[in-house]
Motif scaffolding. Structure first.
Motif, PDB file in Angstrom:
ATOM      1  N   HIS A 330       7.170   0.451   2.459  1.00 59.09           N
ATOM      2  CA  HIS A 330       8.369   0.580   1.641  1.00 59.09           C
ATOM      3  C   HIS A 330       9.494   1.119   2.498  1.00 59.09           C
ATOM      4  N   PHE A 331      10.734   0.987   2.018  1.00 58.04           N
ATOM      5  CA  PHE A 331      11.893   1.395   2.796  1.00 58.04           C
ATOM      6  C   PHE A 331      12.003   2.915   2.825  1.00 58.04           C
ATOM      7  N   ASP A 332      11.735   3.473   3.967  1.00 58.92           N
ATOM      8  CA  ASP A 332      11.923   4.903   4.199  1.00 58.92           C
ATOM      9  C   ASP A 332      11.780   5.123   5.703  1.00 58.92           C
ATOM     10  N   PRO A 333      12.775   4.710   6.496  1.00 60.34           N
ATOM     11  CA  PRO A 333      12.601   4.652   7.949  1.00 60.34           C
ATOM     12  C   PRO A 333      12.333   5.996   8.608  1.00 60.34           C
ATOM     13  N   GLY A 334      12.950   7.084   8.129  1.00 68.69           N
ATOM     14  CA  GLY A 334      12.692   8.389   8.732  1.00 68.69           C
ATOM     15  C   GLY A 334      12.935   8.395  10.226  1.00 68.69           C
ATOM     16  N   THR A 335      11.910   8.773  10.990  1.00 69.57           N
ATOM     17  CA  THR A 335      12.053   8.847  12.445  1.00 69.57           C
ATOM     18  C   THR A 335      12.178   7.477  13.078  1.00 69.57           C
ATOM     19  N   LEU A 336      11.921   6.416  12.328  1.00 69.25           N
ATOM     20  CA  LEU A 336      12.000   5.071  12.884  1.00 69.25           C
ATOM     21  C   LEU A 336      13.276   4.355  12.470  1.00 69.25           C
ATOM     22  N   SER A 337      14.303   5.081  12.062  1.00 65.81           N
ATOM     23  CA  SER A 337      15.508   4.433  11.558  1.00 65.81           C
ATOM     24  C   SER A 337      16.157   3.550  12.613  1.00 65.81           C
ATOM     25  N   TRP A 338      16.016   3.893  13.888  1.00 60.44           N
ATOM     26  CA  TRP A 338      16.627   3.071  14.930  1.00 60.44           C
ATOM     27  C   TRP A 338      15.898   1.746  15.097  1.00 60.44           C
ATOM     28  N   ARG A 339      14.647   1.658  14.585  1.00 59.33           N
ATOM     29  CA  ARG A 339      13.912   0.398  14.650  1.00 59.33           C
ATOM     30  C   ARG A 339      14.145  -0.449  13.400  1.00 59.33           C
ATOM     31  N   GLY A 340      14.673   0.143  12.356  1.00 52.76           N
ATOM     32  CA  GLY A 340      14.937  -0.585  11.133  1.00 52.76           C
ATOM     33  C   GLY A 340      13.689  -1.001  10.393  1.00 52.76           C
ATOM     34  N   THR A 341      12.594  -0.271  10.577  1.00 49.88           N
ATOM     35  CA  THR A 341      11.339  -0.686   9.980  1.00 49.88           C
ATOM     36  C   THR A 341      11.094  -0.023   8.643  1.00 49.88           C
ATOM     37  N   TYR A 342      10.180  -0.575   7.903  1.00 52.74           N
ATOM     38  CA  TYR A 342       9.703   0.055   6.671  1.00 52.74           C
ATOM     39  C   TYR A 342       8.608   1.059   7.022  1.00 52.74           C
ATOM     40  N   ALA A 343       8.412   2.023   6.151  1.00 50.42           N
ATOM     41  CA  ALA A 343       7.396   3.046   6.380  1.00 50.42           C
ATOM     42  C   ALA A 343       6.069   2.607   5.755  1.00 50.42           C
ATOM     43  N   PHE A 344       4.999   2.971   6.414  1.00 47.23           N
ATOM     44  CA  PHE A 344       3.654   2.651   5.949  1.00 47.23           C
ATOM     45  C   PHE A 344       3.297   3.528   4.753  1.00 47.23           C
ATOM     46  N   ARG A 409      -4.798  -5.636   9.982  1.00 45.60           N
ATOM     47  CA  ARG A 409      -6.178  -5.616  10.477  1.00 45.60           C
ATOM     48  C   ARG A 409      -6.896  -4.403   9.918  1.00 45.60           C
ATOM     49  N   CYS A 410      -8.206  -4.546   9.728  1.00 46.82           N
ATOM     50  CA  CYS A 410      -8.989  -3.424   9.202  1.00 46.82           C
ATOM     51  C   CYS A 410      -9.010  -2.240  10.157  1.00 46.82           C
ATOM     52  N   ASP A 411      -8.918  -2.505  11.483  1.00 47.57           N
ATOM     53  CA  ASP A 411      -9.049  -1.418  12.456  1.00 47.57           C
ATOM     54  C   ASP A 411      -7.717  -0.726  12.765  1.00 47.57           C
ATOM     55  N   MET A 412      -6.631  -1.088  12.088  1.00 48.20           N
ATOM     56  CA  MET A 412      -5.370  -0.371  12.280  1.00 48.20           C
ATOM     57  C   MET A 412      -5.482   1.012  11.651  1.00 48.20           C
ATOM     58  N   THR A 413      -4.957   2.004  12.351  1.00 49.26           N
ATOM     59  CA  THR A 413      -5.133   3.390  11.919  1.00 49.26           C
ATOM     60  C   THR A 413      -4.228   3.739  10.748  1.00 49.26           C
ATOM     61  N   ASP A 414      -4.707   4.675   9.903  1.00 48.62           N
ATOM     62  CA  ASP A 414      -3.915   5.186   8.782  1.00 48.62           C
ATOM     63  C   ASP A 414      -3.469   6.630   9.024  1.00 48.62           C
ATOM     64  N   GLU A 415      -3.768   7.184  10.182  1.00 46.97           N
ATOM     65  CA  GLU A 415      -3.680   8.630  10.369  1.00 46.97           C
ATOM     66  C   GLU A 415      -2.264   9.158  10.479  1.00 46.97           C
ATOM     67  N   TYR A 416      -1.351   8.389  11.073  1.00 45.32           N
ATOM     68  CA  TYR A 416      -0.028   8.940  11.354  1.00 45.32           C
ATOM     69  C   TYR A 416       0.763   9.180  10.070  1.00 45.32           C
ATOM     70  N   SER A 417       1.445  10.311  10.005  1.00 45.23           N
ATOM     71  CA  SER A 417       2.344  10.601   8.885  1.00 45.23           C
ATOM     72  C   SER A 417       3.671  11.085   9.452  1.00 45.23           C
ATOM     73  N   ALA A 432       4.297   6.396  20.166  1.00 46.50           N
ATOM     74  CA  ALA A 432       3.015   5.697  20.336  1.00 46.50           C
ATOM     75  C   ALA A 432       2.148   5.838  19.090  1.00 46.50           C
ATOM     76  N   ALA A 433       2.190   7.012  18.452  1.00 43.49           N
ATOM     77  CA  ALA A 433       1.392   7.215  17.234  1.00 43.49           C
ATOM     78  C   ALA A 433       1.876   6.312  16.110  1.00 43.49           C
ATOM     79  N   VAL A 434       3.193   6.167  15.996  1.00 42.90           N
ATOM     80  CA  VAL A 434       3.745   5.296  14.966  1.00 42.90           C
ATOM     81  C   VAL A 434       3.383   3.843  15.244  1.00 42.90           C
ATOM     82  N   LEU A 435       3.549   3.426  16.485  1.00 40.68           N
ATOM     83  CA  LEU A 435       3.264   2.035  16.831  1.00 40.68           C
ATOM     84  C   LEU A 435       1.794   1.704  16.642  1.00 40.68           C
TER      85      LEU A 435
END
Length: 485
Positions: A330-344, A409-417, A432-435
Motif C-alpha cells: 500500500h502507499f506509504d513510502p516512508g524511508t523509501l520515498s525517493w524510490r516512489g515505492t509502495y510499502a509492504f 516468491r515464498c522465500d522473500m523475507t517478511d522481517e523488515y519493518s 539492503a534490508a528493504v530491498l
C-alpha cells in the motif's frame, strides 16, 4: 545533518564544501533563491528539485497576476481534495448497500424464468458476469445462481486444477506444461511501437523514473528481436541505477513468470468488488476501498448476496495457473520515498495455490490500517495544497485508499519493518534490508515492477480536473511542468 550532506554530495558526485558546510546548507534552505552564496551541490539540488517539480523550500516572488491565479488555484483544488477525502471517511450506514437492496426489490422476471431447471441452464451459459448480476434479481434467482456457481461442472470456478503445477515469481516458464497468457501478432506489433515511443520520451526526460512493461508482453516468445534488445537495454540501465546484483537477465536465455498479467484471473474474484474498485495495471492488481462505506464494509459490501457469493467461491483458485505467493502493498513510502515505492504489508504463501478466501481475508484484515494510512497522507496533501503551486508535483498519493497485489516468491523475507529505522536518508545496510524484503534480487526487472507507477498527469487526474492542471504559464524562473515523472 552530516549524513544528509554526505548523501547529497554522493548523489551529485561532487565534493563536500570545505568551508562551513553546515552554515551553507542552512543558507540554501532559508535563502534558496540567492545564487551568490550557494555551493555547487546546493545549486544542483535546487535545480534537481525544479526538474522533478518538487515544492520550493521558500516560494519565489510571483507577479500580482500569478499570485492571484495561485490563490484561486489553491481554493479550487483544496475544495476538490477535501471532497475526495470526504468520500472515504467511514460512514455509519453503507449507502451503496442500501441502494443495492432497493434495486433488488424492484426487479421482476418473465414467468419463463421461474422454471428452475431452465434458469440454471441459462445462467450456466451466461457466465460469471451475468451470474453476479442475477444475484440481485430475486431470492429464487439467487438460489439458482449459487447452485450454478457451486456446481462441480462450472468450468469458470478454478476450484480444482490437479494437473496444473502452482508457480511463483521468477520461475522459468515450462512451455510443455501450462503456459502464460500471450498477446496476438497485432498486439505484439503495437506493443513494439509503444516501447519505442516510451523509451524515446525517457531518453529525453529530466530525472529518473522506473519504467515497467507487463510480462504479458515483455516475456512473450513472439517478441521481435529489436524489441527484445530494447527491453534488455532498459533492464540493464535500471538495474545499474539500483546498484543491486541480480541472478537473472530477462529474455536472454529463458522466459519467466514475473507478474500477474501472465495469469488468468478468476472472474468471480474480480466481480466481488464495486465498479471501478478493481483493475489490472503494470502487471499487478490494484484494489481500492469502497467510498461511503462503513468500517466493516471497506473492501466488499455486507449484503446477503455478497455473503453467499463469497462462501461459494472462497475455495476457488484465485488465478490460473495457481500462484504460490502474493504480496500485499500500500502507499506509504516512508524511508523509501525517493524510490516512489509502495510499502509492504503482508505476504501470502500456499504451496497448492492461493485461494480467493485467503486473499479476501487478508485484505479485510489489512483494510483498516491501509485506510488510516491513506487518510493521514491525504490530510498531508490537503495542507500542502494550501502552500502549493500548480507546478509542484504534490500528487504522489493515489486518489483512493488502494492495495497493490504483486506476484511474489515464498522465500522473500517478511522481517523488515520501516519502524526500525529513522525516516529520511538510508545507509547501505538499511537499504539492503528493504530491498531484500521487496525481493529486488529475484530478477533484473523486480525493482521496476515494485516501484513503477503512473506518470504525473494520471496521478493528478485522480484528484482534480484537467483545467486545473496549469491555469497559466508561470512567470518565475522555475522549470515548466515535467509530465514525465
Amino acid at each position: 545533518m552530516g549524513s544528509a550532506i554526505s548523501w547529497i554530495a554522493t548523489y551529485f558526485e561532487e565534493e563536500i564544501p570545505t568551508q562551513d558546510a553546515k552554515e551553507d546548507f542552512l543558507f540554501s534552505i532559508y535563502e534558496p533563491n540567492n545564487k551568490t552564496r550557494q555551493p555547487g551541490i546546493y545549486r544542483n539540488l535546487n535545480l534537481w528539485r525544479d526538474t522533478i517539480n518538487e515544492p520550493t523550500i521558500a516560494p519565489p516572488l510571483y507577479s500580482p497576476s500569478e499570485q492571484l491565479a495561485v490563490e484561486q488555484w489553491r481554493e479550487q483544488v483544496g475544495y476538490r481534495v477535501e471532497a475526495r477525502i470526504a468520500l472515504y471517511q467511514t460512514q455509519k450506514q453503507d449507502h451503496m448497500l442500501r441502494s443495492n437492496n432497493q434495486r433488488s426489490c424492484q426487479r421482476t422476471e418473465h414467468k419463463l424464468f421461474q422454471i428452475p431447471e431452465l434458469l440454471d441452464m441459462i445462467l450456466d451459459i451466461a457466465g460469471p458476469k451475468a451470474q453476479i448480476q442475477a444475484l440481485l434479481v430475486s431470492t429464487a434467482w439467487r438460489t439458482s445462481t449459487i447452485a450454478v456457481i457451486s456446481s462441480l461442472k462450472n468450468v469458470n470456478a478454478l476450484r480444482s486444477l490437479p494437473h496444473c503445477t502452482p508457480t511463483e515469481y521468477g520461475n522459468i516458464i515450462d512451455w510443455e506444461g501450462q503456459g502464460p497468457l500471450q498477446p496476438g501478432a497485432e498486439d505484439t506489433a503495437q506493443f513494439g511501437l509503444h516501447v519505442a515511443r516510451r523509451l524515446d520520451v525517457r531518453s529525453n526526460a529530466e530525472g529518473f523514473k522506473y519504467i515497467y512493461f507487463p510480462a504479458y508482453f515483455a516475456q512473450s516468445p513472439g517478441l521481435p528481436d529489436t524489441v527484445a534488445h530494447m527491453l534488455n537495454d532498459l533492464d540493464v540501465s535500471q538495474r545499474d541505477y539500483s546498484r543491486i546484483q541480480v541472478s537473472s537477465v530477462s529474455r536472454d536465455a529463458e522466459l519467466y513468470w514475473l507478474d500477474l498479467s501472465q495469469f488468468r484471473i478468476n472472474s468471480y474474484f474480480e466481480s466481488l468488488f464495486s465498479d471501478g474498485c478493481f483493475r489490472q495495471h503494470l502487471g499487478r492488481w490494484e484494489i481500492s476501498l469502497r467510498p461511503r462505506a462503513t468500517s466493516h464494509t471497506l473492501l466488499v459490501d455486507a449484503s446477503a448476496s455478497n455473503a453467499l457469493l463469497l462462501e461459494a467461491i472462497k475455495s476457488m483458485q484465485i488465478a490460473y495457473p495457481p500462484c504460490k505467493s502474493l504480496g500485499i502493498y500500500h502507499f506509504d513510502p516512508g524511508t523509501l520515498s525517493w524510490r516512489g515505492t509502495y510499502a509492504f504489508l503482508r505476504r501470502l504463501r500456499r504451496e497448492d495455490g492461493i485461494r480467493i478466501g485467503d486473499l479476501v481475508e487478508a485484505l479485510q484484515e489489512a483494510a483498516p490500517t491501509m485506510h488510516s494510512k491513506w487518510m493521514q497522507r491525504a490530510g498531508q496533501l490537503r495542507e500542502q495544497v494550501k502552500q502549493g503551486h500548480w507546478i509542484d508535483d504534490l500528487w504522489k498519493i493515489p486518489g483512493a485508499p488502494r492495495f497493490q497485489i504483486h506476484l511474489d516468491r515464498c522465500d522473500m523475507t517478511d522481517e523488515y519493518s520501516p519502524k526500525k529505522f529513522p525516516q529520511g536518508w538510508m545507509n547501505a545496510p538499511e537499504e539492503a534490508a528493504v530491498l531484500a524484503q521487496l525481493g529486488s534480487a529475484a530478477h533484473i526487472t523486480r525493482d521496476a515492477y515494485i516501484c513503477a507507477g503512473p506518470f504525473r498527469a494520471a496521478r493528478e487526474r485522480e484528484w482534480i480536473p484537467e483545467e486545473l492542471f496549469e491555469p497559466m504559464k508561470s512567470e518565475t524562473e522555475r522549470s515548466p511542468i515535467n509530465w514525465n515523472i
